[in-house]
Design a protein around this motif. Structure first.
Motif, mmCIF file in Angstrom:
data_model
loop_
_atom_site.group_PDB
_atom_site.id
_atom_site.type_symbol
_atom_site.label_atom_id
_atom_site.label_comp_id
_atom_site.label_asym_id
_atom_site.label_seq_id
_atom_site.Cartn_x
_atom_site.Cartn_y
_atom_site.Cartn_z
ATOM 1 N N GLY A 187 -12.536 83.194 68.911
ATOM 2 C CA GLY A 187 -14.462 83.158 69.496
ATOM 3 C C GLY A 187 -14.752 81.946 68.573
ATOM 4 N N LEU A 188 -14.622 82.612 67.460
ATOM 5 C CA LEU A 188 -15.229 81.405 66.267
ATOM 6 C C LEU A 188 -15.152 79.963 66.672
ATOM 7 C CD1 LEU A 188 -14.691 83.221 62.840
ATOM 8 C CD2 LEU A 188 -17.000 82.876 64.186
ATOM 9 N N LEU A 189 -13.822 79.737 66.897
ATOM 10 C CA LEU A 189 -13.949 78.281 67.421
ATOM 11 C C LEU A 189 -14.076 78.026 68.611
ATOM 12 C CD1 LEU A 189 -12.455 75.568 66.807
ATOM 13 C CD2 LEU A 189 -9.821 76.859 67.659
ATOM 14 N N LEU A 190 -14.357 78.853 69.222
ATOM 15 C CA LEU A 190 -15.048 78.348 70.958
ATOM 16 C C LEU A 190 -16.223 78.383 70.773
ATOM 17 C CD1 LEU A 190 -13.058 80.838 73.435
ATOM 18 C CD2 LEU A 190 -12.716 77.572 73.226
ATOM 19 N N ILE A 191 -17.553 79.463 69.576
ATOM 20 C CA ILE A 191 -18.243 78.944 69.839
ATOM 21 C C ILE A 191 -18.735 77.387 68.351
ATOM 22 C CG2 ILE A 191 -20.694 80.232 68.456
ATOM 23 C CD1 ILE A 191 -18.723 82.584 69.061
ATOM 24 N N GLY A 192 -18.380 77.669 68.222
ATOM 25 C CA GLY A 192 -18.359 76.059 66.891
ATOM 26 C C GLY A 192 -18.469 75.206 67.770
ATOM 27 N N THR A 193 -17.366 75.185 69.052
ATOM 28 C CA THR A 193 -17.213 73.927 69.560
ATOM 29 C C THR A 193 -17.981 73.651 70.021
ATOM 30 O OG1 THR A 193 -14.816 73.991 69.729
ATOM 31 C CG2 THR A 193 -15.446 72.842 71.445
ATOM 32 N N VAL A 194 -18.585 74.699 71.124
ATOM 33 C CA VAL A 194 -20.005 75.277 72.288
ATOM 34 C C VAL A 194 -21.107 74.114 71.357
ATOM 35 C CG1 VAL A 194 -21.423 76.197 74.090
ATOM 36 C CG2 VAL A 194 -18.834 76.515 73.540
ATOM 37 N N MET A 195 -21.654 74.742 70.265
ATOM 38 C CA MET A 195 -22.364 74.206 69.463
ATOM 39 C C MET A 195 -23.030 73.181 68.707
ATOM 40 S SD MET A 195 -24.614 77.405 68.601
ATOM 41 C CE MET A 195 -25.546 77.121 67.307
ATOM 42 N N VAL A 196 -21.399 72.199 68.577
ATOM 43 C CA VAL A 196 -21.750 71.302 68.773
ATOM 44 C C VAL A 196 -21.549 69.835 69.599
ATOM 45 C CG1 VAL A 196 -20.068 68.972 67.624
ATOM 46 C CG2 VAL A 196 -19.997 71.282 66.596
ATOM 47 N N ILE A 197 -20.661 70.850 70.830
ATOM 48 C CA ILE A 197 -21.116 69.945 72.000
ATOM 49 C C ILE A 197 -22.138 69.768 72.830
ATOM 50 C CG2 ILE A 197 -20.207 69.198 74.388
ATOM 51 C CD1 ILE A 197 -17.638 70.248 73.095
ATOM 52 N N GLY A 198 -23.268 70.931 72.610
ATOM 53 C CA GLY A 198 -24.374 71.470 73.013
ATOM 54 C C GLY A 198 -25.403 71.079 72.213
ATOM 55 N N SER A 199 -26.050 71.177 71.362
ATOM 56 C CA SER A 199 -26.654 71.343 70.075
ATOM 57 C C SER A 199 -28.055 71.111 70.756
ATOM 58 C CB SER A 199 -25.967 71.062 68.929
ATOM 59 O OG SER A 199 -26.137 69.225 68.580
ATOM 60 N N ASP A 200 -28.292 69.598 71.057
ATOM 61 C CA ASP A 200 -29.346 68.748 71.968
ATOM 62 C C ASP A 200 -29.929 70.492 72.932
ATOM 63 O OD1 ASP A 200 -29.154 66.856 70.120
ATOM 64 O OD2 ASP A 200 -27.618 65.544 71.924
ATOM 65 N N ILE A 201 -29.652 71.386 73.667
ATOM 66 C CA ILE A 201 -29.631 71.963 74.261
ATOM 67 C C ILE A 201 -29.863 73.576 73.599
ATOM 68 C CG2 ILE A 201 -29.009 73.358 76.500
ATOM 69 C CD1 ILE A 201 -26.402 70.924 77.407
ATOM 70 N N ILE A 202 -29.055 73.868 72.409
ATOM 71 C CA ILE A 202 -29.079 75.496 72.590
ATOM 72 C C ILE A 202 -29.598 74.956 71.134
ATOM 73 C CG2 ILE A 202 -27.928 76.608 70.962
ATOM 74 C CD1 ILE A 202 -25.029 75.642 72.108
ATOM 75 N N MET A 203 -29.901 74.316 69.840
ATOM 76 C CA MET A 203 -30.982 74.380 69.482
ATOM 77 C C MET A 203 -32.773 74.760 69.742
ATOM 78 S SD MET A 203 -29.017 75.071 67.401
ATOM 79 C CE MET A 203 -30.092 74.465 65.522
ATOM 80 N N PRO A 204 -33.115 73.818 70.990
ATOM 81 C CA PRO A 204 -34.365 74.224 71.268
ATOM 82 C C PRO A 204 -34.785 75.635 71.368
ATOM 83 C CG PRO A 204 -33.679 72.199 72.174
ATOM 84 C CD PRO A 204 -32.309 72.146 71.391
ATOM 85 N N VAL A 205 -33.337 76.153 72.513
ATOM 86 C CA VAL A 205 -33.661 77.590 73.047
ATOM 87 C C VAL A 205 -33.447 78.313 71.680
ATOM 88 C CG1 VAL A 205 -32.424 79.437 74.393
ATOM 89 C CG2 VAL A 205 -32.912 76.415 75.067
ATOM 90 N N ILE A 206 -32.583 78.439 70.615
ATOM 91 C CA ILE A 206 -32.521 79.445 69.599
ATOM 92 C C ILE A 206 -34.370 79.197 69.332
ATOM 93 C CG2 ILE A 206 -31.699 79.877 67.566
ATOM 94 C CD1 ILE A 206 -28.908 78.668 68.789
ATOM 95 N N MET A 207 -34.541 77.928 68.338
ATOM 96 C CA MET A 207 -35.610 78.087 68.029
ATOM 97 C C MET A 207 -37.033 78.940 69.116
ATOM 98 S SD MET A 207 -37.521 76.106 65.019
ATOM 99 C CE MET A 207 -37.099 74.665 65.018
ATOM 100 N N ALA A 208 -37.025 78.404 69.812
ATOM 101 C CA ALA A 208 -38.121 78.639 70.782
ATOM 102 C C ALA A 208 -37.944 80.440 71.350
ATOM 103 C CB ALA A 208 -37.943 78.817 72.778
#
Length: 373
Positions: free
Chosen positions: A16-37
């Motif tokens: 699960g950690l590996l999958l979460i890390g992979t998703v974060m790296v690939i989709g950081s441009d989408i995920i980080m604005p959502v987390i910041m918001a």
């Protein structure tokens, strides 16, 4: 239902950690604005609730806090731009001072090594083409980064509005993940997460303000040029745990060297930064943010490095509140309680190698009486 073996559970956790890390790296441009918001939305909740109490329409109660945030950010950008403008005006004097410092550095290198001034110039000229080629690549990368920044900033108000508007749907979604018997724990975790994020982010805003005023004001009184610029740069970089303070010191020294031909002002800047940092770390910031959840230094540094590698500067800024939220969740989940211990700062009084009671998931006596979230 038969319980899974411990080895299978741990394997699933690591997967699960590996999958979460992979998703974060690939989709950081989408995920980080959502987390910041998400974090900004929680910080704006008290204002939103107060506006709703005075019977303002829901849309207006959401838009007004967002406008306040962007006005505040705009004032910071304006202040920073004005300070940079004053730095640009002094460029001729800065150029002359830099030449003097480079000449002094060249003479020192000649004394401590066998490289003459001519050999140093030949080396610099030889590497200049490589630097120009690298600069071209960095310029093209900077254009992409700048466009992503505009997308980031453009999406933030939309995400904040939608998170506040649909917050009840999001809360129901969170509760539906768990059994009804666990809902009190989930509710408790949600309230504590809200408290932690609000106190942390509001504390950071207060910290930026007083660090800029204290550091910039003291340096200005001592006659240091570009004092306010040094203050605001250090205050913003200081938001990045551990790494930011080091970068702030380096930039402060460089700005001072460009404005002075002697080392006296540099020593003054370093001494003032050290004094203000001591006051901030030991007196002001602990009282402002409080000690609801404590993260150990090892996990803090790793979080900053991992956050930076995944999402750049925004990842470094968000690493600490993300880790704090995860610790709150882990501490209340029997399956992941060991991860909460790993993130925490509660050291057992005795070695788990010698005392079996300190190897269990239950509460243990710690060396420091810290709150257990």
């Amino acid at each position: 239902m038969k319980e899974l073996p411990l080895t299978v559970k741990r394997s699933l956790e690591l997967l699960g950690l590996l999958l979460i890390g992979t998703v974060m790296v690939i989709g950081s441009d989408i995920i980080m604005p959502v987390i910041m918001a998400f974090f900004i939305s929680i910080m704006l909740l008290p204002i939103y609730r107060w506006l709703r109490k005075v019977n303002l329409p829901e849309a207006v109660a959401i838009i007004l806090p967002i406008l306040i945030v962007f006005i505040f950010v705009g004032l910071i950008v304006w202040f920073f731009s004005a300070q940079v403008g004053s730095l640009v005006k002094d460029f001729p004097q800065i150029k002359a001072n830099v030449s003097k410092h480079l000449q002094a550095l060249s003479n020192w290198v000649s004394k401590v090594s066998h490289y003459s001034t001519k050999e140093q110039l030949d080396f610099i000229n030889k590497k200049s083409n490589d630097l120009l080629a690298m600069a071209g690549g960095m310029a093209s990368g900077a254009a992409v980064t700048l466009s992503s920044v505009f997308v980031f900033v453009g999406l933030l108000p939309i995400y904040i509005y939608l998170i506040l508007f649909y917050k009840d749907i999001l809360l129901r979604f969170a509760f539906m993940w768990f059994k009804t018997d666990d809902h009190p724990k989930v509710k408790d975790a949600i309230y504590e997460t809200e408290t932690i994020i609000k106190s942390y982010l509001v504390g950071l805003l207060i910290q930026v303000t007083y660090m800029t005023v204290l550091l910039g004001g003291i340096l200005l009184l001592l006659g240091i040029k570009h004092a306010l610029l040094i203050g605001v740069i250090f205050a913003i970089l200081n938001l990045i745990p551990y790494v930011g303070a080091l970068l702030g010191n380096i930039i402060g020294v460089m700005l001072t060297l460009t404005a002075s031909t002697t080392l006296g002002p540099v020593i003054t800047v370093l001494a003032v930064i050290a004094g203000v940092q001591f006051l901030d770390n030991n007196i002001l910031m602990p009282r402002i943010v409080g000690s609801k959840v404590k993260i150990n230094a090892l996990m803090s540094i790793l979080g900053v490095i991992v956050g930076g590698s995944i999402a750049g500067v925004s990842g470094m800024f968000l690493s600490m509140p993300i880790i704090a939220v995860l610790k709150v969740i882990f501490d209340r989940t029997e399956m992941f309680k060991q991860w909460g211990v790993l993130f925490g700062d509660e050291r057992p009084t005795k070695s788990p190698m010698k005392f079996p009671s300190f190897r269990k998931k239950g509460t243990v006596e710690t060396t420091a009486g810290v709150d257990k979230g």
